[in-house]
Design a protein around this motif. Structure first.
Motif, mmCIF file in Angstrom:
data_model
loop_
_atom_site.group_PDB
_atom_site.id
_atom_site.type_symbol
_atom_site.label_atom_id
_atom_site.label_comp_id
_atom_site.label_asym_id
_atom_site.label_seq_id
_atom_site.Cartn_x
_atom_site.Cartn_y
_atom_site.Cartn_z
ATOM 1 N N ALA A 57 33.123 -47.720 13.953
ATOM 2 C CA ALA A 57 34.402 -47.617 13.092
ATOM 3 C C ALA A 57 34.103 -47.181 11.855
ATOM 4 C CB ALA A 57 35.257 -48.969 13.319
ATOM 5 N N ALA A 58 34.970 -46.736 10.960
ATOM 6 C CA ALA A 58 34.668 -46.549 9.600
ATOM 7 C C ALA A 58 35.328 -47.465 8.921
ATOM 8 C CB ALA A 58 35.142 -45.182 9.116
ATOM 9 N N VAL A 59 34.540 -48.329 8.111
ATOM 10 C CA VAL A 59 34.732 -49.341 7.340
ATOM 11 C C VAL A 59 34.382 -49.203 5.863
ATOM 12 C CG1 VAL A 59 34.922 -51.025 9.395
ATOM 13 C CG2 VAL A 59 32.727 -50.745 8.096
ATOM 14 N N THR A 60 34.824 -50.196 4.882
ATOM 15 C CA THR A 60 34.343 -50.303 3.483
ATOM 16 C C THR A 60 34.241 -51.679 3.274
ATOM 17 O OG1 THR A 60 35.613 -48.386 2.916
ATOM 18 C CG2 THR A 60 34.885 -49.831 1.172
ATOM 19 N N ARG A 75 30.182 -51.263 -3.505
ATOM 20 C CA ARG A 75 30.965 -50.686 -2.273
ATOM 21 C C ARG A 75 30.177 -50.084 -1.519
ATOM 22 N NH1 ARG A 75 35.987 -46.889 -3.015
ATOM 23 N NH2 ARG A 75 34.277 -45.450 -3.680
ATOM 24 N N ARG A 76 30.351 -50.110 -0.080
ATOM 25 C CA ARG A 76 29.512 -49.691 0.841
ATOM 26 C C ARG A 76 30.501 -48.986 1.945
ATOM 27 N NH1 ARG A 76 24.394 -50.069 3.956
ATOM 28 N NH2 ARG A 76 24.374 -48.304 5.106
ATOM 29 N N GLU A 77 30.426 -47.680 2.084
ATOM 30 C CA GLU A 77 31.255 -47.147 3.021
ATOM 31 C C GLU A 77 30.554 -46.615 4.020
ATOM 32 O OE1 GLU A 77 35.114 -45.102 1.055
ATOM 33 O OE2 GLU A 77 33.649 -44.715 -0.112
ATOM 34 N N PHE A 80 30.012 -47.738 11.101
ATOM 35 C CA PHE A 80 28.915 -48.693 11.708
ATOM 36 C C PHE A 80 29.353 -49.197 13.111
ATOM 37 C CE2 PHE A 80 29.184 -49.359 7.054
ATOM 38 C CZ PHE A 80 27.830 -48.834 6.805
ATOM 39 N N CYS A 81 28.552 -49.316 13.934
ATOM 40 C CA CYS A 81 28.662 -50.165 15.045
ATOM 41 C C CYS A 81 28.928 -51.659 14.991
ATOM 42 C CB CYS A 81 27.444 -49.875 16.140
ATOM 43 S SG CYS A 81 25.957 -50.735 15.662
ATOM 44 N N ARG A 82 29.267 -52.369 15.901
ATOM 45 C CA ARG A 82 29.437 -53.828 15.631
ATOM 46 C C ARG A 82 28.223 -54.609 15.080
ATOM 47 N NH1 ARG A 82 32.145 -57.937 19.920
ATOM 48 N NH2 ARG A 82 32.223 -59.820 18.700
ATOM 49 N N THR A 83 27.122 -54.173 15.369
ATOM 50 C CA THR A 83 25.891 -54.922 15.271
ATOM 51 C C THR A 83 25.432 -54.600 13.672
ATOM 52 O OG1 THR A 83 25.236 -55.126 17.340
ATOM 53 C CG2 THR A 83 23.558 -55.381 15.491
ATOM 54 N N LEU A 124 35.531 -54.515 12.534
ATOM 55 C CA LEU A 124 34.052 -54.699 13.298
ATOM 56 C C LEU A 124 34.218 -55.650 14.435
ATOM 57 C CD1 LEU A 124 31.815 -54.830 10.151
ATOM 58 C CD2 LEU A 124 32.170 -53.033 11.796
ATOM 59 N N ARG A 125 34.762 -56.811 14.418
ATOM 60 C CA ARG A 125 35.016 -57.867 15.354
ATOM 61 C C ARG A 125 35.935 -56.988 16.515
ATOM 62 N NH1 ARG A 125 34.660 -63.421 14.832
ATOM 63 N NH2 ARG A 125 33.880 -64.237 13.021
ATOM 64 N N GLY A 126 36.840 -56.119 16.295
ATOM 65 C CA GLY A 126 37.466 -55.584 17.365
ATOM 66 C C GLY A 126 36.710 -54.361 18.275
ATOM 67 N N LEU A 127 35.556 -54.089 17.686
ATOM 68 C CA LEU A 127 34.714 -53.192 18.310
ATOM 69 C C LEU A 127 34.017 -54.163 19.557
ATOM 70 C CD1 LEU A 127 32.923 -51.001 15.468
ATOM 71 C CD2 LEU A 127 34.963 -50.202 17.152
ATOM 72 N N PRO A 128 33.766 -53.196 20.668
ATOM 73 C CA PRO A 128 32.981 -53.966 21.621
ATOM 74 C C PRO A 128 31.675 -53.709 21.490
ATOM 75 C CG PRO A 128 33.716 -51.792 22.511
ATOM 76 C CD PRO A 128 34.582 -52.040 21.353
ATOM 77 N N GLU A 129 30.744 -54.490 22.061
ATOM 78 C CA GLU A 129 29.331 -54.280 21.963
ATOM 79 C C GLU A 129 28.665 -52.837 22.353
ATOM 80 O OE1 GLU A 129 26.960 -56.272 20.656
ATOM 81 O OE2 GLU A 129 28.351 -58.040 20.403
#
Length: 251
Positions: A57-60, A75-77, A80-83, A124-129
């Motif tokens: 998912a795209a996160v900032t 800022r880091r855009e 990323f995967c969950r890990t 990120l928590r909403g992503l599966p492994e």
């Protein structure tokens, strides 16, 4: 002896034309510039820009550094995967907890930055492994933020901030319950006494036949109060805007 007839000359058939080769297009572009690494197969969704795993998912994630007089916003855009996203979040959050308080404005800004990062953490928590292979190992998330030394350092200002936030409504309730009573309304023709000075009036209604009555409340009309009379503060009138005069009794 008869010579056997020569076979007809061999006519080579032209090769069949081959279709032009076109490499297959990925269903989802890589989230970084440049060619994809060897062996990387993009999936139907976003892939992690660090390790190539999916889903992602795209996160900032934001950070802040206070340096007494100046400050710096970080800022880091990325995708990323969950890990890997958890590792980026924890590192940025821990650095902000350690470096974000050193300045008057930074001490106010840092709590808001920490709260904003909780939105990225929730995504990120909403992503599966991660379920697909990757071309590089993922980032190491390490210990949770509050189990690191930075979390212990930040516990002091965060606790102080929490006490201030909790104290504000408590003080408001105490002020409403135990605060000064609103001034009592005076009406024309009634009597009153003054328990304060004339610069800080404390007028109380009093029965006109009482020995404690000091003034009779009168209406100045369109003119000022009569000579020797006092002017009551506006807050003692029914509408808070009408002037009332106080005529000393015994005159």
């Amino acid at each position: 002896m008869n010579t056997p007839p020569h076979p007809p000359p061999y006519q080579q058939q032209p090769p069949a034309p081959h279709p032009a080769y076109a490499p297959p297009m990925p269903t989802q572009p890589y989230p970084y510039a440049g060619p994809a690494p060897m062996g990387a197969m993009p999936g139907p969704g976003l892939v992690c820009e660090v390790c190539g795993a999916a889903p992602a998912a795209a996160v900032t994630v934001r950070g802040h550094q206070g340096m007494v007089v100046i400050m710096r916003f970080l800022r880091r855009e990325g995708v990323f995967c969950r890990t890997c996203g958890t590792a980026v979040f924890r590192q940025m959050q821990a650095d902000t907890m350690l470096q974000g308080w050193w300045g008057p404005l930074s001490a106010i800004i840092t709590p808001f930055v920490l709260l904003l990062n909780l939105g990225a953490r929730s995504t990120l928590r909403g992503l599966p492994e991660p379920a697909t292979g990757s071309w590089r190992p993922p980032l190491d998330p390490g210990k949770p933020v509050m189990r690191r030394p930075a979390g212990l350092v930040a516990a002091v200002p965060l606790a102080a901030l929490g006490l201030v936030v909790m104290a504000i409504p408590v003080l408001m309730v105490i002020g409403m319950v135990f605060g000064d009573d609103p001034p009592q309304t005076l009406t024309v023709g009634s009597c009153a006494r003054n328990d304060g000075s004339w610069s800080a009036q404390d007028l109380k209604p009093e029965a006109c036949g009482s020995s404690d009555a000091e003034f009779r409340v009168t209406d100045p009309g369109v003119e000022e109060c009569a000579a020797g009379d006092y002017l009551a503060d506006l807050e003692y009138s029914a509408d808070g805007a009408t002037s009332l005069c106080l005529h000393p009794l015994g005159r």
